[in-house]
Design a protein around this motif. Structure first.
Motif, PDB file in Angstrom:
ATOM      1  N   TYR A 229      -9.936   3.622   3.148  1.00 15.42           N
ATOM      2  CA  TYR A 229      -9.372   2.566   3.984  1.00 15.42           C
ATOM      3  C   TYR A 229      -9.771   2.804   5.444  1.00 15.42           C
ATOM      4  O   TYR A 229      -9.785   3.943   5.913  1.00 15.42           O
TER       5      TYR A 229
ATOM      6  N   ASP B  18      -8.659   9.131   2.162  1.00 12.11           N
ATOM      7  CA  ASP B  18      -9.610   9.577   1.140  1.00 12.11           C
ATOM      8  C   ASP B  18     -10.102   8.411   0.280  1.00 12.11           C
ATOM      9  O   ASP B  18     -11.214   8.449  -0.251  1.00 12.11           O
ATOM     10  N   GLN B  19      -9.262   7.381   0.154  1.00 11.17           N
ATOM     11  CA  GLN B  19      -9.652   6.206  -0.633  1.00 11.17           C
ATOM     12  C   GLN B  19     -10.625   5.296   0.116  1.00 11.17           C
ATOM     13  O   GLN B  19     -11.139   4.335  -0.446  1.00 11.17           O
TER      14      GLN B  19
ATOM     15  N   ARG C  71      -5.298   1.574   8.042  1.00 14.27           N
ATOM     16  CA  ARG C  71      -4.317   2.664   7.944  1.00 14.27           C
ATOM     17  C   ARG C  71      -3.342   2.648   9.114  1.00 14.27           C
ATOM     18  O   ARG C  71      -2.171   2.977   8.959  1.00 14.27           O
TER      19      ARG C  71
ATOM     20  N   ASP D 100      -4.178  10.402   1.695  1.00 12.57           N
ATOM     21  CA  ASP D 100      -4.774   9.845   0.479  1.00 12.57           C
ATOM     22  C   ASP D 100      -5.396   8.476   0.752  1.00 12.57           C
ATOM     23  O   ASP D 100      -6.467   8.153   0.215  1.00 12.57           O
ATOM     24  N   LEU D 101      -4.748   7.666   1.581  1.00 12.66           N
ATOM     25  CA  LEU D 101      -5.305   6.361   1.948  1.00 12.66           C
ATOM     26  C   LEU D 101      -6.642   6.539   2.667  1.00 12.66           C
ATOM     27  O   LEU D 101      -7.568   5.756   2.490  1.00 12.66           O
TER      28      LEU D 101
ATOM     29  N   LYS E 163       0.817  -1.209   0.000  1.00 15.74           N
ATOM     30  CA  LYS E 163       0.000   0.000   0.000  1.00 15.74           C
ATOM     31  C   LYS E 163       0.857   1.267   0.000  1.00 15.74           C
ATOM     32  O   LYS E 163       0.375   2.345  -0.375  1.00 15.74           O
TER      33      LYS E 163
END
Length: 403
Positions: free
Chosen positions: A137, A134-135, A142, A131-132, A107
């Motif tokens: 997760y 926002d995706q 995380r 960003d993770l 990741k």
């Protein structure tokens, strides 16, 4: 400080540079003990002469303090591949944990894979975590990715391959939940006592090989399915009615022949569980049947002392976890119970029934092999709160009956 400052690649012949070239420095950093020649350090890319002078002064200070670090040109991807064996050997981690770390590294690779370790900044790392988020997760995913990232960069710092750890001040964004969201959160699914009784009755009447004993033990002990499959006869004390949990089963490919027995999930997971006479009697019956098969097959039986050993094909090998999952799905269907339940749900069921019986949370955690587990606490709190509501209602009904 011996050295000089200049504009690299500057072709301006005028006194004032107009081509926009960056400043650089060259400073003497000592004598090479082998060649006897002077050693120099060059660095460029500074916007102003003052920035270059400041960086050169910092370098000289580090030289005086003996803390000069020659940062590596290794990429994140290359170092992460080197780090994983170091991590697994130093901590003697289980194969399953290594797989998790590999997944978490994967990741981070899209963000940093081809970048040099020394070029990864704190902002870049924080942007990756954001960003993770926002995706979509989850917090726990995380947290795991960040934990792995921190370990990788701290090892690089420890090995003096980088000067700064870009993960040092990193944080994870967490959205504050509204009261409505908190109220809507569901606790893990489990069976009520009447449903468990129906499930076990179905397993006894319509179960396939091992089914009744498997689900009886899972329900009455709360052990993990990996711990169940790894059980050997030597783990059972038929005199004192105990089962010892000392290992767990690992087989990500579900290949019967390629299994591993590894240490339990945590130190607290090593435990001895007191069991009911019903379980001991069921185990004795199973052992009689198994001994008959062993006697019949002789050397064709893979005799490694497993309780839940296959009796058809690959005789003696422990059953795979997938088998337990499929068998439970079949029985839930036959009993017309919630099809979303899994073998792990029986662990939550055990928690709920112990809580209903008045067993303290600390004792439940000890029996389950937990040092701390939020899900177990959530189930316990849900059950005990319902009991408190019931007690309040009963008191109110009693007082109304006196009027």
């Amino acid at each position: 400080m011996k050295g000089h400052f200049y504009k690299r690649s500057c072709k301006c012949k005028k006194k004032k540079c107009t081509c926009g070239s960056k400043w650089a420095y060259v400073v003497d950093i000592g004598i090479d003990p082998i060649t006897g020649k002077r050693k120099q350090k060059t660095k460029s890319g500074f916007r102003t002469k003052q920035e270059a002078e400041k960086a050169a002064t910092t370098l000289m200070h580090e030289l005086e303090q003996g803390i000069v670090i020659e940062e590596t040109d290794q990429t994140f991807n290359d170092f992460a591949n080197e780090w994983l064996p170091i991590y697994s050997e130093a901590k003697d981690v289980k194969p399953g944990t290594v797989r998790v770390r590999l997944h978490e590294i994967s990741k981070l690779v899209p963000y940093f894979g081809q970048l040099k370790l020394k070029d990864i900044t704190r902002k870049m790392y924080q942007d990756a975590l954001n960003d993770l988020n926002d995706q979509g997760y989850s917090d726990s995913t995380r947290e795991g990715i960040n934990r792995t990232g921190r370990m990788i960069f701290r090892k690089a710092l420890e090995m003096e391959l980088i000067k700064k750890d870009p993960t040092e001040f990193a944080y994870l964004k967490k959205e504050k939940k509204t009261i409505e969201q908190l109220e809507e959160e569901e606790i893990p699914k489990y069976l009520e006592k009447e449903e468990l009784a129906l499930f076990l009755k179905t397993a006894e009447e319509y179960g396939l090989e091992h089914d009744y004993l498997m689900f009886l033990i899972l329900s009455y002990t709360g052990i993990r399915v990996g711990e169940l499959v790894a059980l050997k006869w030597k783990d059972v004390d038929f005199v004192n009615y105990t089962i010892s949990i000392t290992k767990t089963y690992y087989n990500p490919t579900n290949n019967t022949l390629k299994y591993l027995l590894v240490t339990p999930k945590t130190r607290k997971s090593r435990r001895k569980i007191i069991v009911d006479e019903e379980i001991i009697n069921a185990l004795k019956e199973n052992k009689i049947i198994q001994n008959q098969v062993i006697k019949q097959l002789g050397d064709d039986y893979y005799n490694k002392d497993f309780i839940f050993a296959k009796m058809e094909r690959q005789h003696g090998y422990p059953i795979v976890i997938k088998t337990v999952q499929n068998r439970m799905k079949r029985l839930l269907h036959l009993a017309n119970l919630n099809p979303e339940l899994t073998p792990h749900s029986l662990r939550h069921t055990h928690t709920s029934l112990l809580a209903e019986a008045g067993v303290a949370l600390e004792q439940i955690m000890d029996r389950l092999g937990h040092s701390d587990d939020q899900i177990t606490k959530d189930v316990y709190l849900h059950v005990t709160q319902e009991m408190k509501k019931e007690a309040s209602q009963k008191f109110s009904e009693l007082m109304r009956s006196l009027r």
